[in-house]
Enzyme design. Structure first.
Site, PDB file in Angstrom:
ATOM      1  N   GLY A 183      13.036 -21.199  -6.658  1.00 43.51           N
ATOM      2  CA  GLY A 183      14.519 -21.183  -8.446  1.00 43.51           C
ATOM      3  C   GLY A 183      15.733 -21.826  -7.575  1.00 43.51           C
ATOM      4  O   GLY A 183      16.740 -22.902  -8.715  1.00 43.51           O
ATOM      5  N   LYS A 243      14.367 -28.015  -3.703  1.00 48.14           N
ATOM      6  CA  LYS A 243      12.959 -28.171  -3.271  1.00 48.14           C
ATOM      7  C   LYS A 243      12.761 -27.557  -1.591  1.00 48.14           C
ATOM      8  O   LYS A 243      14.167 -26.798  -0.923  1.00 48.14           O
ATOM      9  CB  LYS A 243      13.024 -29.530  -3.270  1.00 48.14           C
ATOM     10  CG  LYS A 243      13.030 -30.499  -3.837  1.00 48.14           C
ATOM     11  CD  LYS A 243      13.482 -32.138  -4.549  1.00 48.14           C
ATOM     12  CE  LYS A 243      13.354 -32.548  -5.509  1.00 48.14           C
ATOM     13  NZ  LYS A 243      13.648 -34.074  -5.108  1.00 48.14           N
ATOM     14  N   ASP A 269      14.933 -11.804  -8.093  1.00 49.69           N
ATOM     15  CA  ASP A 269      14.337 -13.126  -8.892  1.00 49.69           C
ATOM     16  C   ASP A 269      12.632 -12.280  -7.976  1.00 49.69           C
ATOM     17  O   ASP A 269      11.667 -12.999  -7.576  1.00 49.69           O
ATOM     18  CB  ASP A 269      14.248 -13.298  -8.199  1.00 49.69           C
ATOM     19  CG  ASP A 269      13.646 -15.092  -9.746  1.00 49.69           C
ATOM     20  OD1 ASP A 269      12.786 -15.046 -10.363  1.00 49.69           O
ATOM     21  OD2 ASP A 269      14.344 -15.918  -9.065  1.00 49.69           O
TER      22      ASP A 269
END
Ligand SMILES: *[C@@H]1O[C@H](CO)[C@@H](O)[C@H](O)[C@H]1NC(C)=O
Ligand SMILES: *[C@@H]1O[C@H](CO)[C@@H](O)[C@H](O)[C@H]1NC(C)=O
Ligand SMILES: *[C@@H]1O[C@H](CO)[C@@H](O)[C@H](O)[C@H]1NC(C)=O
Ligand SMILES: *[C@@H]1O[C@H](CO)[C@@H](O)[C@H](O)[C@H]1NC(C)=O
Ligand SMILES: *[C@@H]1O[C@H](CO)[C@@H](O)[C@H](O)[C@H]1NC(C)=O
Ligand SMILES: *[C@@H]1O[C@H](CO)[C@@H](O)[C@H](O)[C@H]1NC(C)=O
Ligand SMILES: *[C@@H]1O[C@H](CO)[C@@H](O)[C@H](O)[C@H]1NC(C)=O
Length: 660
Positions: free
Chosen positions: A358, A361, A474
């Site tokens: 999110g 990388k 999340d």
């Protein structure tokens, strides 16, 4: 054995017969069968649950496995009331215990001196119930359970004051009186850590005439004169004529080994204090057969780590003096050297890329110093102000520890870059198994259920068991990683909050992923534990149905998974939504339970959603689920219209791409 002690033994062995109906007194100085304890009272301690007498002569009530119960009880019933007038006797007890937690600072529940109608406490649950009660009988006056708890976890549900307290419990886990563990000596009040791994002595004295209960603890053989709890209470409604006395202990999601070294009890008299120096003690940490080789290599490893850290620090001081600030060093162990991480990931080579999380990388790396595999997340992070809070935040995330969380090992900050180092999860993320077409491997129902349970446990920990509430923000299949044993582990925790420190504080960005966002979030933008529960519900449905929460390629009525499953549930056709790749090989009842819990979690009205602790209970069958209330048509559902509005009103860069 001397003649005198033989006579004594003979006399004592007759005593129970002679003393029927008389006052019970006993002392266990250790619990090994043939030892002094047996001579002293002639009744071996009665164990149930997983409690065992260890070779050293002490009782191990629980070990470091989660959700266990262990109990040690005096084998015979004890008379607590005067047969003539029914008045409650005075009683007194002292016992010595130790709590050794799996993780030094995190307790795994606790133990309780218990007076109860049975030794087995049928129906008693582990975790916050300490093996005493369960969700349906807690608080019921017909329990006749009196306990003094020594609790190392703060349960908000039962109003615990902290994670190191002593409490008086009457038919309930909500304590009638409680105090932080401490003792008084000549210098005043001293803190006492119950889970410090060393022997602690506790004294419980009840005066049946004055109706006053005192609780005292100390790390010594002597009894402090001032108790930490002095609670006026009439136990006559709780205590039956005959009761069993003992110690009950449990572990929860986190666990501790609970040990009992000695115990004395006296009815209508003062129980003698135990001399800790003569009691059995815990063995020193086990030495393996190749102890020398191991300790040498451990020492070498420690030296190496110290050298690496020290070297890195010096190197940094010299080369990058502007980056390190003295206050950052207090978080020392978690700080990696940039060069080390660069080398570990072969210079952040694209070939080492594991994926895009999110926030940045993620690279695979092998630490040059230890050859350990790690995952390194590179987040670009523009932040000057509030950097101190930011580092404190990282340090706090680094202290979160749970078997179902992806452990943050460390971090490194270099100019605009933040590098976070995590445990490497060899089996990748859950979404790959659910959505890849054709899939590499189809996860079986049992594997999926275990993953769901694991993630639920992690969320209970974040929401309720950590020192402050951590909202994940999340939760979704792609944030669930699978370890070598295919256990689900939640990743990216704390990231959303962290990210805020780097963002522009004037714009409140909703963090999360479309399809997992609770409806109220789109209105209020305020993250809550209940929004996490919503997302977890969506994730459970993904796992059961093997599809994404929003599937643009699906038929319009199937576009939004939650809504579709609701319709099917109401029509009694849930099986149509179940992942067809199971080929029918799943336990229908379990699937039904999970779907039902998922729908409750993903209820559009926040107040209808359970807490994560309830979710765990429902999944484990420890509590009955309430009726599922279907959402009313005017309730705030994530309908396709709302979905469109939503896409327009928020910058799409806040979200990951929804379609595949
Ligand atoms: C108590 O335990 C010891 C050792 O396990 C055993 O030898 C002894 O028979 C037990 N005594 C009673 C009264 O059960
Ligand atoms: C703890 O005890 C249980 C039951 O006796 C056992 O299954 C488990 O393996 C033990 N765990 C550890 C860490 O020793
Ligand atoms: C029980 O009560 C009777 C009557 O009040 C009293 O005489 C007796 O001493 C009491 N027994 C004990 C063991 O306290
Ligand atoms: C709770 O404990 C009681 C015994 O006190 C038992 O009868 C009951 O079945 C238990 N309930 C559950 C849900 O385990
Ligand atoms: C308390 O327990 C008793 C016996 O198990 C039961 O009959 C009663 O309904 C319970 N009371 C409450 C309020 O749950
Ligand atoms: C103890 O606490 C419970 C629940 O909070 C309450 O119902 C009960 O009346 C209390 N008992 C006493 C003796 O204070
Ligand atoms: C309880 O503590 C109070 C205050 O220290 C003391 O006066 C009383 O004698 C104690 N009672 C018992 C039964 O230990």
């Amino acid at each position: 054995m001397s003649r005198a002690s033989l006579l004594l033994l003979l006399f004592l062995s007759l005593l129970p017969v002679l003393a029927l109906g008389q006052e019970v007194k006993f002392v266990y100085n250790g619990f090994s069968g043939g030892g002094a304890a047996a001579v002293n009272n002639n009744h071996n301690i009665s164990l149930n649950g997983i409690a065992e007498v260890e070779g050293g002569g002490f009782v191990r009530l629980t070990n470091e496995t989660s959700r266990l119960i262990g109990r040690a009880f005096y084998p015979l019933p004890v008379r607590f009331r005067n047969a003539t007038d029914g008045s409650v006797f005075s009683f007194s007890t002292a016992f010595a215990f130790a709590i050794v937690p799996e993780y030094p600072k995190l307790g795994g529940h606790g133990l309780a001196f218990t007076v109860a109608p049975t030794k087995e406490l049928h129906g008693g649950l582990p975790s916050q119930y300490l093996g005493l009660l369960n969700a349906s009988d807690v608080g019921n006056s017909s329990n006749h359970v009196f306990a003094v708890e020594f609790d190392t976890v703060q349960d908000f549900e039962f109003g615990d004051i902290n994670d190191n307290h002593v409490g008086v419990d009457i038919n309930d886990m909500r304590s009638n009186a409680s105090a932080t563990a401490a003792y008084y000596d000549k210098d005043g009040k001293q803190d006492l850590n119950l889970k410090g791994g060393h022997a602690v002595q506790a004294w419980i004295d009840y005066d049946g005439v004055a109706k006053l209960l005192n609780v005292t603890v100390s790390p010594f053989s002597w009894k402090p004169t001032t108790p930490i709890i002095s609670f006026p209470v009439d136990l006559s409604s709780v205590l039956l004529e005959e009761m069993f006395v003992g110690i009950s202990s449990s572990t929860g999601l986190l666990s501790s080994s609970h040990y009992l070294f000695g115990w004395s009890f006296s009815m209508n008299g003062l129980a003698p204090s135990l001399d800790l120096s003569t009691l059995p003690s815990l063995p020193k940490p086990k030495k393996k057969t190749h102890s020398l080789a191991i300790s040498t290599s451990v020492a070498a490893f420690v030296l190496l780590v110290v050298a690496v850290i020290g070297g890195a620090y010096l190197f940094y001081r010299i080369k990058n003096a502007d980056v390190i600030e003295p206050w950052e060093l207090q978080y020392g162990p978690h700080r990696f050297c940039y060069e080390e991480l660069k080398r570990a990931t072969k210079g952040f080579r694209d070939k080492e890329l594991l994926g895009f999380g999110g926030f940045g990388k993620v690279y695979k790396g092998v630490l040059p110093s230890t050859k350990a595999e790690v995952a390194v997340k590179r987040v670009s992070h523009e932040s000057k102000q509030g950097i101190r809070e930011f580092v404190a935040e990282i340090a706090s995330i680094g202290r979160l520890r749970h078997r179902n969380l992806v452990q943050l090992q460390g971090w490194c900050r270099r100019r605009g870059d933040l590098l976070l180092v995590y445990d490497y999860m060899p089996n990748g993320s859950l979404d790959k198994y659910l959505f890849d077409n054709p899939p590499k491997v189809v996860l079986s129902w049992n594997q999926r259920l275990r993953i769901i349970r694991g993630v639920a446990a992690a969320l209970v920990y974040l929401h309720e068991e950590w020192e402050s509430v951590v909202i994940h923000r999340d939760v979704k299949a792609s944030n669930v990683l699978l370890d070598a044993d295919m256990n689900g582990r939640l990743g990216d925790f704390g990231m959303a909050k962290l990210h805020e420190h780097g963002g522009n504080p004037s714009t409140t960005r909703v963090v999360g992923t479309l399809g997992y966002l609770a409806p109220e979030l789109t209105r209020t933008g305020k993250a809550t534990t209940s929004a996490d529960v919503f997302a977890f519900g969506a994730m459970m449905l993904e796992v059961v149905c093997g599809r994404r929460p929003i599937e643009p390629k699906a038929l319009p009525e199937e576009l939004i998974l939650v809504d579709w499953v609701w319709e099917l549930w109401l029509a009694g056709r849930v099986s149509e939504a179940v992942d067809h790749r199971f080929c029918g090989d799943y336990a229908e009842e379990e699937v039904n339970t999970v779907v039902r819990v998922a729908l409750m979690c993903s209820h559009p009205t926040a107040s209808e959603r359970p807490t994560m602790r309830d979710v765990v209970r429902y999944l484990d069958g420890d509590a009955d689920m309430p009726e599922l209330r279907s959402p009313l048509p005017n309730e705030d559902r994530l309908s396709p219209v709302a979905f469109d509005d939503f896409v327009h009103s928020y910058p799409s860069s806040s979200f990951e791409k929804v379609s595949s």
